[in-house]
Scaffold this active site. Structure first.
Site, PDB file in Angstrom:
ATOM      1  CG  HIS A 250      32.460  35.157  46.074  1.00 46.17           C
ATOM      2  ND1 HIS A 250      33.076  34.165  45.369  1.00 46.17           N
ATOM      3  CD2 HIS A 250      33.464  35.836  46.677  1.00 46.17           C
ATOM      4  CE1 HIS A 250      34.381  34.217  45.550  1.00 46.17           C
ATOM      5  NE2 HIS A 250      34.634  35.235  46.337  1.00 46.17           N
TER       6      HIS A 250
ATOM      7  CG  HIS B 249      37.712  38.061  43.205  1.00 47.10           C
ATOM      8  ND1 HIS B 249      36.343  38.247  43.213  1.00 47.10           N
ATOM      9  CD2 HIS B 249      37.987  37.306  44.284  1.00 47.10           C
ATOM     10  CE1 HIS B 249      35.834  37.612  44.261  1.00 47.10           C
ATOM     11  NE2 HIS B 249      36.808  37.043  44.935  1.00 47.10           N
TER      12      HIS B 249
ATOM     13  N   GLY C 164      40.191  38.593  48.193  1.00 41.20           N
ATOM     14  CA  GLY C 164      40.437  39.183  46.880  1.00 41.20           C
ATOM     15  C   GLY C 164      41.608  38.572  46.134  1.00 41.20           C
TER      16      GLY C 164
ATOM     17  CG  HIS D   5      35.025  39.754  48.786  1.00 44.28           C
ATOM     18  ND1 HIS D   5      35.476  38.923  49.784  1.00 44.28           N
ATOM     19  CD2 HIS D   5      35.174  39.051  47.622  1.00 44.28           C
ATOM     20  CE1 HIS D   5      35.901  37.774  49.258  1.00 44.28           C
ATOM     21  NE2 HIS D   5      35.729  37.831  47.956  1.00 44.28           N
TER      22      HIS D   5
ATOM     23  CD  GLU E  21      38.810  34.040  45.487  1.00 44.81           C
ATOM     24  OE1 GLU E  21      39.701  34.860  45.699  1.00 44.81           O
ATOM     25  OE2 GLU E  21      37.633  34.202  45.851  1.00 44.81           O
TER      26      GLU E  21
ATOM     27  CB  THR F 295      46.690  31.582  49.076  1.00 39.14           C
ATOM     28  OG1 THR F 295      45.562  31.304  49.876  1.00 39.14           O
ATOM     29  CG2 THR F 295      47.856  30.749  49.582  1.00 39.14           C
TER      30      THR F 295
HETATM   31 ZN   LIG Z   1      36.452  36.182  46.770  1.00 35.70          ZN
END
Ligand SMILES: [Zn+2]
Length: 224
Positions: free
Chosen positions: A164, A101, A35, A103, A82, A51
């Site tokens: 994704h 973002h 994410g 999942h 990302e 990250t």
């Molecule tokens: Zn992702």
């Protein structure tokens, strides 16, 4: 005075990013270090999660700042690849100041089955999220990702990324987070409705009435 205001704004946004990171981890919207959450500062720079750090363990000191091109301005860690998708969205949507973002399992299940959530079923979802399309699969961290979402950026605040996860856009961090929460809840409801024989979409007439009410009460037309 302006600098003090900007500093306060940044501190507030950093606290919010950390709070929402913990929340999406607790809710199971991400696992491990998945994410990315970001927000745009008044000066146009973007602050975001780094990250390789779990959203469940994120600390304020680990937040990263980049310029609109993605160059590191401040941070002990890197922003992750990302960030490209986030910067691409910020460039095209001046009305958007935050992106989540994640999942989340139900929304990601639809994305993995290559199914969009474009049907118009629940009035509150239609007003808040509008159309929820599926962006074609793109190899993570490549330029394929921005290209895959390009057709939807202008008109959509929530979309699925095939095989994704999901992305939501907001005028502020809370708005982007609530859209992710609503998207995941909606995906769960649609899946359950399909077990019971399938969801029934609203008619064009109902959508027109809903659009009129949305305009009257919230001052915004629904995006159909
Ligand atoms: Zn992702």
């Amino acid at each position: 005075m302006k600098n003090k205001g900007s500093l306060r704004e940044k501190e507030k946004l950093i606290s919010e990013i950390v709070e929402i990171s913990h929340l999406i981890y607790q809710k199971g919207f991400v696992s491990a270090t998945d994410g990315k959450i970001s927000a745009r500062l008044e000066n146009g720079n973007i602050i975001c999660t780094p990250t390789s750090i779990s959203k469940g363990e994120l600390k304020k000191s680990q937040i990263v700042e980049v310029d609109p091109e993605g160059n590191l301005v401040y941070g002990i860690y890197k922003p992750s690849t990302e960030i490209k998708m986030h910067l691409f969205i910020y460039k095209q949507r001046k009305d958007i100041n935050a992106i989540v973002h994640a999942h989340p399992p139900f929304a990601t299940a639809f994305a993995t089955a290559a199914l969009s959530l474009e049907g118009f079923t629940l009035p509150e979802v239609i007003i808040n999220l509008g159309k929820i399309p599926l962006a074609k699969y793109a190899t993570p961290s490549t330029d394929e990702v921005p290209l895959s979402i390009q057709p939807f950026i202008e008109n959509c605040d929530a979309f699925l990324l095939q095989n994704h996860g999901a992305v939501t856009l907001g005028t502020n961090l809370k708005d982007a987070y609530f859209k992710m929460e609503k998207l995941e809840h909606y995906a769960m409801v649609v899946l359950l409705a399909r077990i019971l024989g399938g969801e029934k979409n609203l008619s064009n007439e109902d959508l027109k009435k809903l659009s009129d009410i949305s305009l009257k009460i919230y001052g915004k037309k629904i995006k159909i």
